[in-house]
Structures are given as C-alpha cells and as structure tokens.
Design a protein around this motif. Sequence first.
Motif, PDB file in Angstrom:
ATOM      1  N   TRP A 109       0.896  -1.406  -0.044  1.00  0.00           N
ATOM      2  CA  TRP A 109      -0.133  -0.024   0.115  1.00  0.00           C
ATOM      3  C   TRP A 109       0.819   1.269  -0.025  1.00  0.00           C
ATOM      4  O   TRP A 109       0.560   2.264  -0.526  1.00  0.00           O
ATOM      5  CB  TRP A 109      -0.985   0.130   1.132  1.00  0.00           C
ATOM      6  N   SER A 110       1.956   1.291   0.540  1.00  0.00           N
ATOM      7  CA  SER A 110       2.785   2.492   0.842  1.00  0.00           C
ATOM      8  C   SER A 110       3.488   2.851  -0.642  1.00  0.00           C
ATOM      9  O   SER A 110       3.798   4.042  -0.793  1.00  0.00           O
ATOM     10  CB  SER A 110       3.888   2.377   1.799  1.00  0.00           C
ATOM     11  N   GLU A 111       3.678   1.976  -1.517  1.00  0.00           N
ATOM     12  CA  GLU A 111       4.157   2.385  -2.529  1.00  0.00           C
ATOM     13  C   GLU A 111       3.188   2.747  -3.721  1.00  0.00           C
ATOM     14  O   GLU A 111       3.364   3.147  -4.759  1.00  0.00           O
ATOM     15  CB  GLU A 111       4.835   0.973  -3.143  1.00  0.00           C
ATOM     16  N   ASN A 112       1.881   2.182  -3.269  1.00  0.00           N
ATOM     17  CA  ASN A 112       0.931   2.413  -4.209  1.00  0.00           C
ATOM     18  C   ASN A 112       0.057   3.936  -3.918  1.00  0.00           C
ATOM     19  O   ASN A 112      -0.698   4.268  -4.622  1.00  0.00           O
ATOM     20  CB  ASN A 112      -0.009   1.317  -4.392  1.00  0.00           C
ATOM     21  N   VAL A 113      -0.059   4.243  -2.627  1.00  0.00           N
ATOM     22  CA  VAL A 113      -0.922   5.189  -2.248  1.00  0.00           C
ATOM     23  C   VAL A 113      -0.587   6.642  -2.736  1.00  0.00           C
ATOM     24  O   VAL A 113       0.665   6.698  -3.147  1.00  0.00           O
ATOM     25  CB  VAL A 113      -0.685   5.478  -0.835  1.00  0.00           C
ATOM     26  N   LEU A 114      -1.650   7.483  -3.191  1.00  0.00           N
ATOM     27  CA  LEU A 114      -1.575   8.633  -3.841  1.00  0.00           C
ATOM     28  C   LEU A 114      -2.119   9.702  -2.844  1.00  0.00           C
ATOM     29  O   LEU A 114      -3.270   9.620  -2.806  1.00  0.00           O
ATOM     30  CB  LEU A 114      -2.006   8.504  -5.244  1.00  0.00           C
ATOM     31  N   PHE A 115      -1.398  10.719  -2.348  1.00  0.00           N
ATOM     32  CA  PHE A 115      -2.249  11.817  -1.568  1.00  0.00           C
ATOM     33  C   PHE A 115      -2.496  12.823  -2.744  1.00  0.00           C
ATOM     34  O   PHE A 115      -1.756  13.213  -3.427  1.00  0.00           O
ATOM     35  CB  PHE A 115      -1.221  12.193  -0.320  1.00  0.00           C
ATOM     36  N   LYS A 116      -3.622  13.539  -2.139  1.00  0.00           N
ATOM     37  CA  LYS A 116      -3.950  14.661  -3.022  1.00  0.00           C
ATOM     38  C   LYS A 116      -2.750  15.822  -3.274  1.00  0.00           C
ATOM     39  O   LYS A 116      -2.759  16.335  -4.572  1.00  0.00           O
ATOM     40  CB  LYS A 116      -5.362  15.392  -2.616  1.00  0.00           C
ATOM     41  N   GLU A 117      -1.988  16.136  -2.202  1.00  0.00           N
ATOM     42  CA  GLU A 117      -1.037  16.552  -2.369  1.00  0.00           C
ATOM     43  C   GLU A 117       0.146  16.366  -3.484  1.00  0.00           C
ATOM     44  O   GLU A 117       0.910  17.119  -3.679  1.00  0.00           O
ATOM     45  CB  GLU A 117      -0.196  17.291  -0.931  1.00  0.00           C
ATOM     46  N   ASP A 118       0.272  15.036  -3.615  1.00  0.00           N
ATOM     47  CA  ASP A 118       1.181  14.393  -4.340  1.00  0.00           C
ATOM     48  C   ASP A 118       0.888  14.772  -5.828  1.00  0.00           C
ATOM     49  O   ASP A 118       1.916  14.731  -6.963  1.00  0.00           O
ATOM     50  CB  ASP A 118       1.257  12.859  -4.287  1.00  0.00           C
ATOM     51  N   LEU A 119      -0.170  15.193  -6.433  1.00  0.00           N
ATOM     52  CA  LEU A 119      -0.600  15.394  -7.629  1.00  0.00           C
ATOM     53  C   LEU A 119      -0.080  16.652  -8.158  1.00  0.00           C
ATOM     54  O   LEU A 119      -0.183  17.872  -7.412  1.00  0.00           O
ATOM     55  CB  LEU A 119      -2.220  15.780  -7.895  1.00  0.00           C
ATOM     56  N   PRO A 120       0.685  16.544  -9.309  1.00  0.00           N
ATOM     57  CA  PRO A 120       1.094  18.067  -9.863  1.00  0.00           C
ATOM     58  C   PRO A 120       0.019  18.953 -10.011  1.00  0.00           C
ATOM     59  O   PRO A 120      -0.798  19.035 -10.714  1.00  0.00           O
ATOM     60  CB  PRO A 120       1.754  17.456 -11.140  1.00  0.00           C
ATOM     61  N   LYS A 121       0.263  20.163  -9.529  1.00  0.00           N
ATOM     62  CA  LYS A 121      -0.710  21.465  -9.639  1.00  0.00           C
ATOM     63  C   LYS A 121      -0.762  21.927 -11.057  1.00  0.00           C
ATOM     64  O   LYS A 121      -1.732  22.537 -11.341  1.00  0.00           O
ATOM     65  CB  LYS A 121      -0.183  22.311  -8.377  1.00  0.00           C
ATOM     66  N   SER A 122       0.399  21.546 -11.757  1.00  0.00           N
ATOM     67  CA  SER A 122       0.410  22.471 -13.175  1.00  0.00           C
ATOM     68  C   SER A 122      -0.332  21.593 -14.207  1.00  0.00           C
ATOM     69  O   SER A 122      -0.507  21.945 -15.128  1.00  0.00           O
ATOM     70  CB  SER A 122       1.888  22.718 -13.468  1.00  0.00           C
ATOM     71  N   GLU A 123      -0.744  20.259 -13.863  1.00  0.00           N
ATOM     72  CA  GLU A 123      -1.405  19.542 -14.821  1.00  0.00           C
ATOM     73  C   GLU A 123      -2.966  19.193 -14.473  1.00  0.00           C
ATOM     74  O   GLU A 123      -3.250  19.392 -13.392  1.00  0.00           O
ATOM     75  CB  GLU A 123      -0.808  17.778 -14.612  1.00  0.00           C
ATOM     76  N   GLN A 124      -3.616  18.614 -15.352  1.00  0.00           N
ATOM     77  CA  GLN A 124      -4.830  18.476 -15.420  1.00  0.00           C
ATOM     78  C   GLN A 124      -5.267  17.023 -14.662  1.00  0.00           C
ATOM     79  O   GLN A 124      -4.712  16.269 -15.144  1.00  0.00           O
ATOM     80  CB  GLN A 124      -5.881  18.438 -16.873  1.00  0.00           C
ATOM     81  N   HIS A 125      -6.231  16.997 -13.775  1.00  0.00           N
ATOM     82  CA  HIS A 125      -6.343  15.458 -13.190  1.00  0.00           C
ATOM     83  C   HIS A 125      -8.086  15.593 -13.122  1.00  0.00           C
ATOM     84  O   HIS A 125      -8.598  16.452 -12.628  1.00  0.00           O
ATOM     85  CB  HIS A 125      -5.794  15.514 -11.828  1.00  0.00           C
ATOM     86  N   LEU A 126      -8.268  14.286 -13.664  1.00  0.00           N
ATOM     87  CA  LEU A 126      -9.837  13.878 -13.330  1.00  0.00           C
ATOM     88  C   LEU A 126      -9.823  12.649 -12.634  1.00  0.00           C
ATOM     89  O   LEU A 126      -9.259  11.737 -12.926  1.00  0.00           O
ATOM     90  CB  LEU A 126     -10.430  13.872 -14.799  1.00  0.00           C
ATOM     91  N   VAL A 127     -10.815  12.430 -11.739  1.00  0.00           N
ATOM     92  CA  VAL A 127     -10.949  11.418 -10.952  1.00  0.00           C
ATOM     93  C   VAL A 127     -12.525  10.977 -10.958  1.00  0.00           C
ATOM     94  O   VAL A 127     -13.498  11.951 -10.782  1.00  0.00           O
ATOM     95  CB  VAL A 127     -10.823  11.381  -9.480  1.00  0.00           C
ATOM     96  N   LEU A 128     -12.918   9.861 -11.532  1.00  0.00           N
ATOM     97  CA  LEU A 128     -14.222   9.369 -11.766  1.00  0.00           C
ATOM     98  C   LEU A 128     -14.421   8.139 -10.687  1.00  0.00           C
ATOM     99  O   LEU A 128     -13.711   7.267 -10.451  1.00  0.00           O
ATOM    100  CB  LEU A 128     -14.401   8.615 -13.099  1.00  0.00           C
ATOM    101  N   LEU A 129     -15.514   8.539  -9.837  1.00  0.00           N
ATOM    102  CA  LEU A 129     -16.132   7.669  -8.931  1.00  0.00           C
ATOM    103  C   LEU A 129     -17.434   6.980  -9.074  1.00  0.00           C
ATOM    104  O   LEU A 129     -18.236   8.069  -9.684  1.00  0.00           O
ATOM    105  CB  LEU A 129     -15.893   8.284  -7.509  1.00  0.00           C
ATOM    106  N   SER A 130     -17.413   5.913  -8.633  1.00  0.00           N
ATOM    107  CA  SER A 130     -18.931   5.180  -8.761  1.00  0.00           C
ATOM    108  C   SER A 130     -19.558   5.258  -7.455  1.00  0.00           C
ATOM    109  O   SER A 130     -18.828   4.702  -6.669  1.00  0.00           O
ATOM    110  CB  SER A 130     -18.757   3.690  -9.450  1.00  0.00           C
ATOM    111  N   SER A 131     -20.882   5.752  -7.185  1.00  0.00           N
ATOM    112  CA  SER A 131     -21.441   5.733  -5.927  1.00  0.00           C
ATOM    113  C   SER A 131     -21.687   4.263  -5.311  1.00  0.00           C
ATOM    114  O   SER A 131     -21.570   4.172  -4.139  1.00  0.00           O
ATOM    115  CB  SER A 131     -23.050   6.272  -6.194  1.00  0.00           C
ATOM    116  N   ASN A 132     -21.899   3.311  -6.100  1.00  0.00           N
ATOM    117  CA  ASN A 132     -22.259   1.992  -5.778  1.00  0.00           C
ATOM    118  C   ASN A 132     -21.108   1.117  -5.656  1.00  0.00           C
ATOM    119  O   ASN A 132     -21.137  -0.005  -5.918  1.00  0.00           O
ATOM    120  CB  ASN A 132     -23.347   1.282  -6.228  1.00  0.00           C
TER     121      ASN A 132
END
Length: 484
Positions: free
Chosen positions: A408-431
């Motif tokens: 998990w420690s090698e795979n986890v991504l925190f929101k502050e890790d995302l480069p602020k200069s790039e475009q990021h989209l996250v799609l989530l499914s309610s169920n």
Amino acid sequence: MPRVLSAMDVKSLSYRACQLLILLIVGITPLAYVYVAGLLYFLLHGIHGRDLAYPNYPYGWKGVAFNIYTTWMLVEALWLPYHLYTFNRLRSRRQTAHAARDADERRTLLAKCLNAIGDASSIRKMIEGWFFETPIEQIRRGNVAEWAAWAFFDKEYTELNDLELEEVDEMVKETEQRIQYRLKDGYDKRVKCIRLTIDKMQMLHRPFIYYVTISIMHAIGHVFLRFLGFREASVTAKGNTTGTRQRYFYRPGSSSAKKLEDTRPIVFIHGIGIGFLHYMPLVARLPRDVDVFLLDWPHVSMRLAETVPSIEDTVSSLATILTRHNHTKACFIAHSLGTAAVSWMIHHRPDMVASTLFLDPIVFLLVHPAIAYNFVYRAPTTTTELLMHYFVSRELYIAHSLARHFNWSENVLFKEDLPKSEQHLVLLSSNDQIVPSQAVRQYLQNSNVELLWLEKTAHGALMFKQDALSVLQCKIEEACGLRA
C-alpha cells in the motif's frame, strides 16, 4: 393470483444461480478423478483376464468426442496437483518492501495518513476497520503495534529491531493522541487485523478448462483490438529485474494531429479482470488523432502469469515506450488497480505525466481498510460480491499479485502529490463495491482535481453506461489536447 417476486426473491434467485454456476465449475475436477478412476478400473479389469479391446468402443464422430473428453479429464486430473504445487510456491512471503525508508519518512507518512482520514472519530473507525470492525475498546496497544509493524515496515512485530520497536511505540502514542483515547495495555490474541502482504494467501482452485475459456476471451479481445487499429509490441525495461518483456498495444495517431504541438499521446492501463475485453467500450472511444498505448498486465488478467512486474520495471517500460515513439509526456488513463501504475509514474517520473484520468481509483485513501477488506477478506453476501469473490479475488495469479506484491505504501497517492500544473480527473462510482467512493469524494474536494460522480453505478460498470462514456470521451479529448 400469482405471487409477484420481491427484490429480495430476485436477489436470492440470482445468488443461488451464481452458486450453482460455481458449483458446476468446481465439480469438474472431482468428475475428472471419478472418470479417470473408472478408466483405470476398466484397464485393470481387462488385464485380469478379460479382453482389453473395448467391444463397444465408439467410432466415427462419437469416437473423436470420446477421445477429446478422455483427454480433457486426464488433463484436469493432472492440473489439480500442478495448480496446488504452484500455489504452494507462490504463497511464501516475498522480501520486505516499503516506500518509507527511514524514521523521518515513516513519521511523515503516518501524519499524511491521519490527516487524510480526518477527525478523531473517523480515525477510530479506520482503526476498527483494520481490525474487522472490532470496537476500539477491545483493541489493545500490542494489537495496534502489530498492525503498525506491517503497515509501516512490512514486517511482523517480532521481526523489528530495538530502534524500530521504539518507532512503533511512538506511532501508537501519536495515534492515541489523534483519536483522543488511551488504548489498553497488552495484547489480545483473539483480536485479528488485516495485514495483506503477511496474511495467508487465499485461493480457490479452478479447473484447467477455466483458463482455456479465459484464453479464448483474451483472443477475442485481441481480435477487437486489431480491428480498432492496434498492433502488438513489447519492450524490455532498463535494468529489468524480472527478465520478462512488457507487452503493449499501439495505435498511431493521424498524421495531421501529429503536427499540433499541444497534443499528447494516451497511455491506458487496465485493472483486474479479463484484460482489455471488458474495456472495449472505452477503448473504442479513445481518439484516433493521437498515439494510443495500452499496457498489458497478464498477472491480473486470469492468465497463467507468475511474474509480477516491479515498480521500477513498469516505470522504466512506460518511459521506454514513450521515448521509442518520440514522446516526452503523455495523458495517463487507468482503471482500478491500473491506477497504481499512474501513481508510480507521478512518484518516479512526474516529468512524463501531462495529465491523468483515474477511473474507480484504488490509490486514494489506501490507509482506509475498505479496499483490502472488500476485495480480499469480505465474505460474499450479494451476487456481485460472490462473482467477484470466486472469479476474481480468489483466482491464483491475481491472489498472488495482491497478497505478495501489493504494498500500500508504494501505491498510495495523496492529493498533495498530484502536480498542480497538470489536469487531473477522478471518476467515482456511487455503488462501488471495492473503493470507498464517498470517502474518496470527500477527501478530494477542495483540491486541484476535477471530480466526476456516477450515481447508481458499481465498480467497473462505467463501461456499460453510454452517457457516462460520452462525457468521459470529451474529458479524454481535453486531457490530450484535442479539445479546448
């Protein structure tokens, strides 16, 4: 007057039908042994005085069918010991691996995890979740220390040295301060916790014909890919640690689009399942104006693939693929487990990440126990859970990939890790039955991430929703520079 079936009745019927299907598949192996035993009895019976020639031996097409069936049963009888032997080899623990290399990194990681979860009440629930919903009052300090030894060292508590024991003790104290509760001293051996890479690997046997069927489905998927213009290629990572080549599928973009400086190629990484066949509705919508690369992960596609590519090999392979085709950056799209590869690229080669699209991502809030519990430990109670339990999470090579290679420690991504200069989209499914989508949604709010929320949608069901795919297609075109 005929009785109308209720929702519970329909659910029960579908669950029983699924159980029956699994029973039929599981029953193939004992049937093979009964058949082979009968065949051996006949041969031995003939040796003891009767004519070995079978007077009623079928000829013509019946004889061909008899030979095929006999061969199949013999293969199934031999497959079981091989399958169990392979399981016995793969279930042993691999070398300890953790992203945090020293005490400072571990303290930082713990702080990030606790901050991501939120307030004291949420952290308490998180801890209880890792202990199979055991009330916090029943969890002792020794139990939390045992879990922390795995979570932050990838070790058994008894394997820690003196300095590491002191670190774990400080972690427990820090956690107590954050939850505003003093844990009871001692250790309760009745209280069990989730430790994915240390716990016993869980597998359910399936017959050889199962893998033959999966291979046919993969072949169908590859035919579709060729029809869509993709061609198979492979690359060897620099400093390859596994000795295997990384396979991918490539479709060049139109020559007119290549003249545009702002366009970027697409790299897509699939999740657990049957490879690309499940993703055909999305792959068919990927723009033809830019180069498209599809990374193949056979170790999580129910194929006979024991080798799990390392993080270093995967990152190096992706970099080599892009460089080979004269690209310096790409738009990375991934679903479910495939989002781990995007996390690796952000951590190790952020210079090659132009934009990202995370679909049902497993990389956010990995400190939350839901993903590990839902996919590996949960006892199925619904039809969907039962299908996922037998056909996916308990498949040998998928189980090996997760139980021995998912750190998990090698795979986890925190929101502050995302480069602020790039475009990021996250799609989530309610169920979503795997990802704690509501918690991830709340966590990613007020960040540099565009959220796309799909109501009444299960994990992976995006591929069957045309309206959602249309919206996603537009987002992909924006991310790779084809649409303003």
